[in-house]
Motif scaffolding. Structure first.
Motif, mmCIF file in Angstrom:
data_model
loop_
_atom_site.group_PDB
_atom_site.id
_atom_site.type_symbol
_atom_site.label_atom_id
_atom_site.label_comp_id
_atom_site.label_asym_id
_atom_site.label_seq_id
_atom_site.Cartn_x
_atom_site.Cartn_y
_atom_site.Cartn_z
ATOM 1 N N HIS A 142 0.836 -1.194 0.000
ATOM 2 C CA HIS A 142 0.000 0.000 0.000
ATOM 3 C C HIS A 142 0.875 1.249 0.000
ATOM 4 C CE1 HIS A 142 -3.836 -1.987 0.395
ATOM 5 N NE2 HIS A 142 -3.370 -2.714 1.392
ATOM 6 N N THR A 143 2.193 1.065 -0.100
ATOM 7 C CA THR A 143 3.125 2.188 -0.180
ATOM 8 C C THR A 143 3.311 2.530 -1.649
ATOM 9 O OG1 THR A 143 4.257 1.384 1.808
ATOM 10 C CG2 THR A 143 5.393 3.051 0.477
ATOM 11 N N MET A 144 2.584 3.543 -2.100
ATOM 12 C CA MET A 144 2.546 3.832 -3.531
ATOM 13 C C MET A 144 3.892 4.280 -4.091
ATOM 14 S SD MET A 144 -0.481 3.038 -4.431
ATOM 15 C CE MET A 144 -0.458 1.763 -3.159
ATOM 16 N N SER A 145 4.661 5.022 -3.295
ATOM 17 C CA SER A 145 5.957 5.479 -3.787
ATOM 18 C C SER A 145 6.878 4.302 -4.065
ATOM 19 C CB SER A 145 6.606 6.433 -2.777
ATOM 20 O OG SER A 145 6.741 5.800 -1.509
ATOM 21 N N ALA A 146 6.804 3.250 -3.237
ATOM 22 C CA ALA A 146 7.619 2.056 -3.453
ATOM 23 C C ALA A 146 7.186 1.332 -4.718
ATOM 24 C CB ALA A 146 7.512 1.125 -2.246
ATOM 25 N N ILE A 147 5.887 1.247 -4.951
ATOM 26 C CA ILE A 147 5.380 0.591 -6.154
ATOM 27 C C ILE A 147 5.826 1.330 -7.409
ATOM 28 C CG2 ILE A 147 3.258 0.141 -7.459
ATOM 29 C CD1 ILE A 147 1.936 -0.709 -4.890
ATOM 30 N N VAL A 148 5.713 2.662 -7.378
ATOM 31 C CA VAL A 148 6.092 3.453 -8.551
ATOM 32 C C VAL A 148 7.573 3.322 -8.852
ATOM 33 C CG1 VAL A 148 6.310 5.813 -9.427
ATOM 34 C CG2 VAL A 148 4.196 5.087 -8.325
ATOM 35 N N SER A 149 8.415 3.327 -7.807
ATOM 36 C CA SER A 149 9.864 3.278 -8.025
ATOM 37 C C SER A 149 10.357 1.883 -8.383
ATOM 38 C CB SER A 149 10.599 3.770 -6.769
ATOM 39 O OG SER A 149 10.351 2.909 -5.676
ATOM 40 N N LEU A 150 9.667 0.833 -7.909
ATOM 41 C CA LEU A 150 10.157 -0.524 -8.084
ATOM 42 C C LEU A 150 9.535 -1.257 -9.263
ATOM 43 C CD1 LEU A 150 11.857 -2.885 -6.869
ATOM 44 C CD2 LEU A 150 9.810 -3.525 -5.598
ATOM 45 N N CYS A 151 8.239 -1.062 -9.477
ATOM 46 C CA CYS A 151 7.509 -1.916 -10.423
ATOM 47 C C CYS A 151 7.486 -1.336 -11.839
ATOM 48 C CB CYS A 151 6.074 -2.123 -9.936
ATOM 49 S SG CYS A 151 5.973 -2.901 -8.303
#
Length: 337
Positions: free
Chosen positions: A141-150
């Motif tokens: 649910h950490t959107m910044s992590a999803i955007v940077s990683l995925c």
């Protein structure tokens, strides 16, 4: 349902219907210490977990020092893991799962257990894994992590696929899914947990006074708030927070910065103007809080309204790529002679 789905993908749980096809060796980190035996030491659990993941003893020995170094639990390596803190547990569990070369690494929200430095370290390791051509299935649910990683995002809701696609676009729509997009929202009484403060409505107006959710980057935005206060609360203030489509907080403004009189009891309507050429083109959501600074939160209303800023000829529009950052900055430039 996301944790259940990951357990099915990891072959921990059998699907009720349908089937899952996986090509490659899977390592999963779904819960703290999954696959660990509490009576065994950290050293013994590295080998045990490695075998469970399908590794040979020689392969585990080759990676052993690297795993221990990453987990930072060398001093407690020969201590039974039942004496580990949750942070130590997840460090070791992630280190084993990430270093034993799985073709597919499945990671749940378990990383939230670690501290900020460890989370950053784990994200870096997952980036390394993806660059090596392996697959990371990351649920967060950490959107910044999803955007940077995925590189690709699947949005699930109520057990159904909502959208699949590019991270920034999907994350933006996910964050704003619950926000009103008409430019005005009426707040239900049940949304006000503290009866002393009652937010009634929030609306956005353009420079012509029209209620809308789409704005010209070259024009100001007026945000109006209707509320009632049943009793005087000493030092009560109102704050607005603007969040972008990646989930990052762009700015926060407090009413105390411009108005010095206390919030009046009874029905009130206040407004604030967002200046032209401040928010860069994009999609945003607005949250509001009523609070006594450093003491209590009287009301918090998250992502009530969404708005879109359109590029209509800002000074930065001529730049290729249009990567403006979060806000436009009007600083004073002078020639030095």
């Amino acid at each position: 349902g996301k944790s259940t789905l990951l357990k099915i993908l990891s072959r921990i749980t059998e699907p009720t219907t349908g089937r899952i096809t996986i090509r490659g060796r899977v390592a999963s980190l779904l819960e703290v210490g999954t696959g660990f035996h509490p009576e065994l030491t950290g050293r013994e659990n590295i080998f045990l977990n490695g075998v469970i993941l399908g590794m040979k003893r020689e392969e585990i020995q080759r990676k052993f020092d690297e795993i221990v170094d990453f987990a930072e639990v060398e001093r407690f390596l020969d201590t039974p893991v039942k004496h580990y803190s949750s942070g130590m547990y997840v460090r070791l569990a992630f280190a084993v799962a990430a270093h034993l070369d799985p073709e597919i690494l499945v990671v749940d929200e378990v990383l939230a257990v670690g501290d900020a430095a460890f989370q950053k370290k784990c994200l870096g390791k997952m980036e390394d894994v993806t660059q090596e051509g392996r697959t990371v299935l990351f649920v967060s649910h950490t959107m910044s992590a999803i955007v940077s990683l995925c590189h690709r995002v699947l949005w699930l809701a109520q057990g159904k696929t909502m959208e699949v696609g590019e991270p920034n676009a999907i994350v933006g729509r996910y964050l704003l899914a619950g926000a009103e997009k008409s430019g005005e929202v009426q707040v239900a009484v049940s949304s006000n947990p503290d009866p002393r403060f009652c937010l009634k409505a929030l609306r956005l107006r353009n420079e012509l006074g029209e209620i809308t959710s789409v704005f010209d980057v070259l024009k100001p935005i007026v945000l109006e708030m209707d509320y009632s206060l049943s009793a005087h609360i000493a030092n009560l203030e109102m704050s607005l927070r603007i969040t972008n489509s990646s989930g990052a907080i762009v700015c926060t403004t407090d009413r105390s910065q411009s108005l010095h009189q206390p919030l009046a009891t009874g029905y009130n309507c206040v407004s604030v103007q967002i200046p032209a050429l401040f928010l860069v083109p994009g999609i945003y959501s607005i949250s509001l809080a009523a609070h006594v600074p450093a003491k209590e939160i009287v009301g918090f209303y998250e992502d009530l309204l969404s708005l879109e800023i359109e590029e209509t000829g800002s000074p930065m529009a001529v730049h290729h790529g249009r990567n403006y950052g979060m806000v436009f900055a009007h600083w004073i430039w002078r020639e030095q002679v």
